[in-house]
Scaffold this motif. Structure first.
Motif: not given
Length: 124
Positions: A53-54, A72-76, A78-84, A108-109
């Protein structure tokens, strides 16, 4: 500190361009997500490469402090959604000007709705 792991980061201009030009796009009020799930041609013999991701946060979003906060917010998020994400996929998240004033929950939404649309799932 919670960061996006190095193997999941987009760094090369060609990868950003491939995701934006050849990928599918889902727009939301605060961001636009580009997804190219075609895989990485540079990792052909290595098996399945991880999703990468970028982020694009231009000056239109606001001053440097606001842009860095959005990144920072977007990285955090997306990190939690990498498995999707499918293996080998490339994701570019482009923040729109309203992202600087938006809270974490609204980002997030919008991210969840855009990813859900791109991955063929109903929004949560």
């Amino acid at each position: 500190m919670l960061v996006l792991p190095a193997e999941h980061r987009l760094r090369r201009r060609e990868d950003f361009a491939r995701a934006v030009r050849r990928g599918r796009r889902a727009g939301r009020p605060l961001l636009v997500v580009h997804l190219n799930s075609g895989g990485d041609p540079h990792a052909a013999g290595e098996g399945a490469s991880p999703p990468r991701a970028g982020f694009v946060v231009s000056r239109a979003v606001g001053p440097a402090v606001a842009r860095n906060l959005v990144k920072r917010r977007l990285r955090h998020l997306l990190r939690d959604r990498l498995d999707q994400l499918p293996a080998g996929s490339l994701v570019v998240v482009r923040a729109l000007p309203g992202a600087a004033e938006a809270g974490y929950d609204r980002l997030r939404d919008d991210l969840d709705a855009a990813l859900g649309r791109l991955l063929g799932r109903a929004p949560r």
